[in-house]
Design a protein around this motif. Structure first.
Motif, PDB file in Angstrom:
ATOM      1  N   THR A  66       0.808  -1.221   0.000  1.00  0.00           N
ATOM      2  CA  THR A  66       0.000   0.000   0.000  1.00  0.00           C
ATOM      3  C   THR A  66       0.840   1.269   0.000  1.00  0.00           C
ATOM      4  OG1 THR A  66      -0.083   0.012   2.398  1.00  0.00           O
ATOM      5  CG2 THR A  66      -1.881  -1.129   1.255  1.00  0.00           C
ATOM      6  N   CYS A  67       2.133   1.133  -0.188  1.00  0.00           N
ATOM      7  CA  CYS A  67       2.970   2.336  -0.156  1.00  0.00           C
ATOM      8  C   CYS A  67       4.291   2.017  -0.827  1.00  0.00           C
ATOM      9  CB  CYS A  67       3.193   2.726   1.303  1.00  0.00           C
ATOM     10  SG  CYS A  67       4.360   4.068   1.527  1.00  0.00           S
ATOM     11  N   VAL A  68       4.912   3.023  -1.426  1.00  0.00           N
ATOM     12  CA  VAL A  68       6.211   2.796  -2.081  1.00  0.00           C
ATOM     13  C   VAL A  68       7.322   2.470  -1.104  1.00  0.00           C
ATOM     14  CG1 VAL A  68       6.197   4.022  -4.260  1.00  0.00           C
ATOM     15  CG2 VAL A  68       6.464   5.318  -2.166  1.00  0.00           C
ATOM     16  N   THR A 133       2.637   1.457   8.160  1.00  0.00           N
ATOM     17  CA  THR A 133       2.001   2.389   9.102  1.00  0.00           C
ATOM     18  C   THR A 133       2.612   3.780   8.903  1.00  0.00           C
ATOM     19  OG1 THR A 133       3.609   1.831  10.802  1.00  0.00           O
ATOM     20  CG2 THR A 133       1.572   0.572  10.803  1.00  0.00           C
ATOM     21  N   THR A 134       2.146   4.463   7.873  1.00  0.00           N
ATOM     22  CA  THR A 134       2.676   5.802   7.595  1.00  0.00           C
ATOM     23  C   THR A 134       1.664   6.851   8.057  1.00  0.00           C
ATOM     24  OG1 THR A 134       1.868   5.565   5.351  1.00  0.00           O
ATOM     25  CG2 THR A 134       4.194   5.117   5.715  1.00  0.00           C
ATOM     26  N   CYS A 135       0.873   7.387   7.124  1.00  0.00           N
ATOM     27  CA  CYS A 135      -0.108   8.398   7.547  1.00  0.00           C
ATOM     28  C   CYS A 135      -1.233   7.701   8.328  1.00  0.00           C
ATOM     29  CB  CYS A 135      -0.664   9.146   6.341  1.00  0.00           C
ATOM     30  SG  CYS A 135      -1.683   8.158   5.254  1.00  0.00           S
ATOM     31  N   GLN A 137      -4.362   7.608   7.944  1.00  0.00           N
ATOM     32  CA  GLN A 137      -5.400   6.947   7.150  1.00  0.00           C
ATOM     33  C   GLN A 137      -4.942   5.566   6.696  1.00  0.00           C
ATOM     34  OE1 GLN A 137      -7.531   9.490   4.485  1.00  0.00           O
ATOM     35  NE2 GLN A 137      -6.690  11.310   5.447  1.00  0.00           N
ATOM     36  N   LYS A 138      -3.658   5.476   6.334  1.00  0.00           N
ATOM     37  CA  LYS A 138      -3.142   4.147   5.958  1.00  0.00           C
ATOM     38  C   LYS A 138      -3.142   3.232   7.170  1.00  0.00           C
ATOM     39  CE  LYS A 138      -1.516   4.733   1.696  1.00  0.00           C
ATOM     40  NZ  LYS A 138      -0.688   4.593   0.564  1.00  0.00           N
ATOM     41  N   LYS A 139      -2.791   3.775   8.325  1.00  0.00           N
ATOM     42  CA  LYS A 139      -2.773   2.933   9.533  1.00  0.00           C
ATOM     43  C   LYS A 139      -4.149   2.337   9.779  1.00  0.00           C
ATOM     44  CE  LYS A 139       0.697   5.344  12.265  1.00  0.00           C
ATOM     45  NZ  LYS A 139       0.668   6.793  12.286  1.00  0.00           N
ATOM     46  N   THR A 301       6.909  12.759  -6.458  1.00  0.00           N
ATOM     47  CA  THR A 301       5.709  12.105  -5.925  1.00  0.00           C
ATOM     48  C   THR A 301       6.046  10.632  -5.674  1.00  0.00           C
ATOM     49  OG1 THR A 301       4.773  11.222  -7.972  1.00  0.00           O
ATOM     50  CG2 THR A 301       4.248  13.506  -7.461  1.00  0.00           C
ATOM     51  N   CYS A 302       5.161   9.987  -4.890  1.00  0.00           N
ATOM     52  CA  CYS A 302       5.475   8.607  -4.569  1.00  0.00           C
ATOM     53  C   CYS A 302       4.915   7.630  -5.599  1.00  0.00           C
ATOM     54  CB  CYS A 302       5.031   8.265  -3.162  1.00  0.00           C
ATOM     55  SG  CYS A 302       3.282   8.347  -2.969  1.00  0.00           S
ATOM     56  N   SER A 303       4.414   8.148  -6.749  1.00  0.00           N
ATOM     57  CA  SER A 303       4.090   7.179  -7.797  1.00  0.00           C
ATOM     58  C   SER A 303       5.114   7.297  -8.921  1.00  0.00           C
ATOM     59  CB  SER A 303       2.679   7.393  -8.336  1.00  0.00           C
ATOM     60  OG  SER A 303       2.532   8.722  -8.737  1.00  0.00           O
ATOM     61  N   THR A 335      11.200  10.888   0.989  1.00  0.00           N
ATOM     62  CA  THR A 335      10.816  12.291   1.160  1.00  0.00           C
ATOM     63  C   THR A 335       9.311  12.434   1.399  1.00  0.00           C
ATOM     64  OG1 THR A 335      10.794  12.425  -1.240  1.00  0.00           O
ATOM     65  CG2 THR A 335      12.727  13.334  -0.140  1.00  0.00           C
ATOM     66  N   CYS A 336       8.692  11.391   1.927  1.00  0.00           N
ATOM     67  CA  CYS A 336       7.252  11.436   2.211  1.00  0.00           C
ATOM     68  C   CYS A 336       6.969  12.474   3.314  1.00  0.00           C
ATOM     69  CB  CYS A 336       6.803  10.049   2.680  1.00  0.00           C
ATOM     70  SG  CYS A 336       5.078  10.020   3.157  1.00  0.00           S
ATOM     71  N   PRO A 337       5.894  13.253   3.177  1.00  0.00           N
ATOM     72  CA  PRO A 337       5.616  14.283   4.186  1.00  0.00           C
ATOM     73  C   PRO A 337       5.111  13.744   5.520  1.00  0.00           C
ATOM     74  CG  PRO A 337       3.897  14.247   2.539  1.00  0.00           C
ATOM     75  CD  PRO A 337       4.939  13.274   2.077  1.00  0.00           C
TER      76      PRO A 337
HETATM   77  S1  SF4 Z   1       2.393   9.663   0.444  1.00  0.00           S
HETATM   78 FE1  SF4 Z   1       3.884   8.641   1.768  1.00  0.00          FE
HETATM   79  S2  SF4 Z   1       2.613   7.201   2.908  1.00  0.00           S
HETATM   80 FE2  SF4 Z   1       1.389   7.827   1.198  1.00  0.00          FE
HETATM   81  S3  SF4 Z   1       1.830   6.249  -0.334  1.00  0.00           S
HETATM   82 FE3  SF4 Z   1       3.235   7.924  -0.676  1.00  0.00          FE
HETATM   83  S4  SF4 Z   1       5.123   7.366   0.386  1.00  0.00           S
HETATM   84 FE4  SF4 Z   1       3.430   6.085   1.155  1.00  0.00          FE
END
Ligand code: SF4
Ligand code: SF4
Length: 424
Positions: A66-68, A133-135, A137-139, A301-303, A335-337
């Motif tokens: 669910t995350c990079v 377990t990042t932001c 909402q993902k948690k 960006t993370c995509s 570099t995720c916020p």
């Molecule tokens: S914004 Fe951060 S937590 Fe969300 S998917 Fe991208 S790298 Fe993962």
């Protein structure tokens, strides 16, 4: 609700997702002239997977991520096939609102909408998910995925990356994850299998970096809408085939450069894109930027950039060192916020702006995504100090705001053009 109407509703959601995807592909393919021939591979791939329900990945146990920041190398070394579940579908976003509050980020809602019992054919056999377990909402989404019947591994990520403590915590998480991945796939992570997967991913990253370097050229050789499609394909494509397709695109762009063929006019304002990730089929803002005459030459960006930029650096090819090296690669350059402080993100943005000679920045924040919304202030300040105009856009996956957004985007691109004219 009875079983029949529920099933009927699900079929309608899947049909809507197919229509959305077909429409997005038609825009990317047909509304822009003279696309590189090597992009056909990607247009066809998305068509096959998103519109016809074909599977792109090799045989093996699918493991959703669910995350990079989930280390793909470990999943592959255990014999699994990683697929990133982050979804850009408005149909799934609406369906996910059954689980998440309406004000949550579209990306998380759409991912939950995607994971309901009747899935798109390419995800049919998926029941294992690694949720980072990042932001917040993902948690919380991780727990809901369990309620949807998925076997979820909650991979614990530290809230900061600067301390030795955070590094040790994350290394321990990744070591645990090795065992979890083995349980999920029934395979073994060995010295040979991990080495092989690290090298395969680093070949893909090297191809991506060659493409990135070409994006720095002026006039631009590739439109951002195509660059995002290429990196989004990495979410689910066969790794070797994806690497070969990127190499073919790089070779064609080099040949086009020699022949004087570019993807945009020399005077087209050059844009750096950042913020919440553009995920197919929601390429709404990138498409608006390029329909207005701008060209996205770089992104943070993370995509895309954040997913593939940095390689694993191994000192000793033994299992323990390799696992730690993989862990470091997913924490240090991230570099995720979501981190408590994030000077690296500002540095990377300014660096990309300089190396890609950008005229302005477009910052997308999904409504409900607090971390990107909050970080926008420090980013805008740093960009203003560097003399870079920034357009901040709050949006979601709904097509309803396209008219209003296109007016703002057009005005921004026009202002960059006049700024350039004044400087000449
Ligand atoms: S914004 Fe951060 S937590 Fe969300 S998917 Fe991208 S790298 Fe993962
Ligand atoms: S866009 Fe924001 S809220 Fe959504 S998953 Fe990424 S960090 Fe979380």
């Amino acid at each position: 609700m009875s079983a029949a109407p529920q099933g009927g509703r699900r079929a309608a959601v899947l049909a809507q997702q197919i229509r959305e995807s077909a429409q997005a592909l038609a825009t990317l393919e047909r509304e822009f002239p003279d696309n590189p021939a090597a992009m056909d591979y990607f247009y066809k791939l998305f068509h096959r997977v998103y519109c016809e329900g074909g599977r792109a990945q090799p045989e093996g146990t699918l493991v959703g991520t669910t995350c990079v920041q989930v280390p793909d190398e470990i999943v592959r070394a255990a014999g699994g096939v990683p697929v990133r579940l982050c979804s850009g579908s408005h149909a799934f976003d609406l369906a996910g609102a059954d689980f998440m509050p309406a004000k949550s980020c579209s990306l998380v809602k759409a991912t939950l909408g995607l994971l309901q019992d009747e899935r798109p054919a390419w995800l049919d056999s998926l029941d294992r998910v690694v949720n980072l377990t990042t932001c917040d909402q993902k948690k919380k989404a991780g727990q809901m995925m369990e309620e949807l019947g998925c076997q979820v591994h909650h991979l614990e990520f530290p809230p900061s990356k600067d301390s030795e403590h955070a590094r040790a915590f994350w290394r321990a998480s990744v070591r645990d994850f090795v065992r979890a991945a083995e349980r999920m796939t029934g395979g073994r992570v060995t010295r040979a299998s991990l080495r092989e997967s690290i090298l395969a991913v680093s070949r893909a990253q090297a191809a991506y970096r060659r493409l990135q370097r070409l994006r720095a050229e002026s006039p631009a050789l590739l439109l951002g809408k195509d660059a995002f499609l290429v990196t989004n394909a990495y979410f689910f494509d066969d790794l070797e085939r994806w690497t070969g397709a990127v190499d073919a695109l790089v070779a064609e762009l080099e040949a086009r450069r020699e022949a004087g063929i570019s993807a945009a006019l020399r005077r087209a304002p050059r844009i750096l894109f950042t913020g919440s990730p553009p995920v197919f089929p929601n390429l709404k803002i990138p498409v608006l930027v390029e329909q207005a005459g701008g060209v996205i030459v770089a992104d943070e960006t993370c995509s895309a950039n954040r997913m593939l930029n940095d390689a694993v650096s191994v000192d000793e090819w033994n299992l323990y060192d390799m696992v730690d090296a993989v862990a470091d690669r997913y924490l240090k350059p991230c570099t995720c916020p979501i981190f408590t402080s994030n000077g690296d993100r500002l540095r990377r943005l300014l660096d990309l702006a300089r190396t890609h000679a950008v005229d302005g920045v477009v910052y997308q924040a999904f409504a409900g995504c607090q971390v990107y919304e909050m970080e926008h202030h420090s980013v805008s300040r740093a960009l203003a100090e560097a003399g870079l105009p920034c357009l901040y856009v709050e949006t979601d996956y709904s097509p309803d705001d396209v008219g209003q957004l296109s007016t703002r985007v057009e005005a921004f691109i026009e202002s960059l053009r006049s700024r350039r004219r004044r400087r000449q």
